[in-house]
Scaffold this active site. Structure first.
Site, PDB file in Angstrom:
ATOM      1  N   GLY A   1      65.210   6.296  23.461  1.00  0.00           N
ATOM      2  CA  GLY A   1      65.953   6.347  24.705  1.00  0.00           C
ATOM      3  C   GLY A   1      67.106   7.363  24.416  1.00  0.00           C
ATOM      4  O   GLY A   1      66.927   8.255  23.343  1.00  0.00           O
ATOM      5  N   CYS A   2      68.040   7.336  24.926  1.00  0.00           N
ATOM      6  CA  CYS A   2      69.375   8.162  24.532  1.00  0.00           C
ATOM      7  C   CYS A   2      69.888   8.049  23.092  1.00  0.00           C
ATOM      8  O   CYS A   2      69.711   7.366  22.844  1.00  0.00           O
ATOM      9  CB  CYS A   2      70.432   7.838  25.595  1.00  0.00           C
ATOM     10  SG  CYS A   2      72.025   8.745  25.499  1.00  0.00           S
ATOM     11  N   LEU A   3      69.934   9.299  22.650  1.00  0.00           N
ATOM     12  CA  LEU A   3      70.047   9.282  21.121  1.00  0.00           C
ATOM     13  C   LEU A   3      71.531   8.897  20.758  1.00  0.00           C
ATOM     14  O   LEU A   3      71.809   8.344  19.566  1.00  0.00           O
ATOM     15  CB  LEU A   3      69.723  10.553  20.578  1.00  0.00           C
ATOM     16  CG  LEU A   3      70.583  11.715  21.161  1.00  0.00           C
ATOM     17  CD1 LEU A   3      71.840  12.163  20.843  1.00  0.00           C
ATOM     18  CD2 LEU A   3      69.510  12.921  20.918  1.00  0.00           C
TER      19      LEU A   3
ATOM     20  N   ASP B   1      68.137   5.819  31.691  1.00  0.00           N
ATOM     21  CA  ASP B   1      67.547   7.124  31.266  1.00  0.00           C
ATOM     22  C   ASP B   1      66.155   7.161  31.490  1.00  0.00           C
ATOM     23  O   ASP B   1      65.261   6.315  31.023  1.00  0.00           O
ATOM     24  CB  ASP B   1      68.045   7.288  29.623  1.00  0.00           C
ATOM     25  CG  ASP B   1      69.353   7.542  29.418  1.00  0.00           C
ATOM     26  OD1 ASP B   1      69.976   8.220  30.401  1.00  0.00           O
ATOM     27  OD2 ASP B   1      69.688   6.891  28.509  1.00  0.00           O
TER      28      ASP B   1
END
Length: 162
Positions: free
Chosen positions: A11-13, A85
């Site tokens: 997902g979001c880094l 996300d």
């Protein structure tokens, strides 16, 4: 000390990097994009997955341990979504140029009772582009951005040395 590299997408880094960089045996991380088709961050979406490049000491941790930790912060059954996300770039995955890493990751997943439900892709790394500086260690530099992160704060800090 010898190190190896693996690329983890969850997902979001921002949250993935903040969590992973504190894990035992991890010596360095970099936020980036795996398996897109271009070599820069200024082009439109090109199929990449947001990921974290992870350098680790194999005498301290293993591919299997890193995946166990990754599963603490992702929904392994979700396709192209983690938290708020949504989209292909937020898919979960493991990428490497080391075929042994990929074999071990596939065996790790296959050994789980829920293997048939796991949506984590395991693929050779074909392209990697580091994220822009503003995304590197974002939650360390801008903790107020955590409100957007899919990883709960208590998990982000779980392995942080005091």
């Amino acid at each position: 000390m010898s190190t190896e590299e693996i690329y983890l997408a969850g997902g979001c880094l921002w949250g993935v990097q903040e969590f992973v960089k504190h894990l035992p045996g991890v010596t360095w991380t970099e936020a980036g994009r795996a398996n897109g088709t271009t070599d820069n961050t200024k082009t439109p979406y090109d199929g990449y997955a947001e990921c974290v490049r992870v350098r680790f000491d194999p005498s301290v941790t293993s591919v299997e341990q890193l995946l166990t930790h990754l599963f603490e912060i992702i929904d392994p059954y979700s396709v192209n979504q983690q938290g708020r996300d949504v989209g292909l770039k937020y898919r979960t995955g493991v990428y490497s140029t080391n075929e042994e890493h990929l074999k071990r990751a596939k065996a790790f997943i296959a050994s789980r009772e829920d293997a048939d439900r796991i949506a984590l892709e395991v693929l050779p790394l074909t392209n990697y582009v580091p994220s822009d500086e503003e995304h590197q260690n974002r939650l360390s530099r801008c903790p107020e951005d955590h409100s957007y992160c899919h990883v709960p704060m208590e998990l982000l800090q779980k392995y942080k040395k005091q």
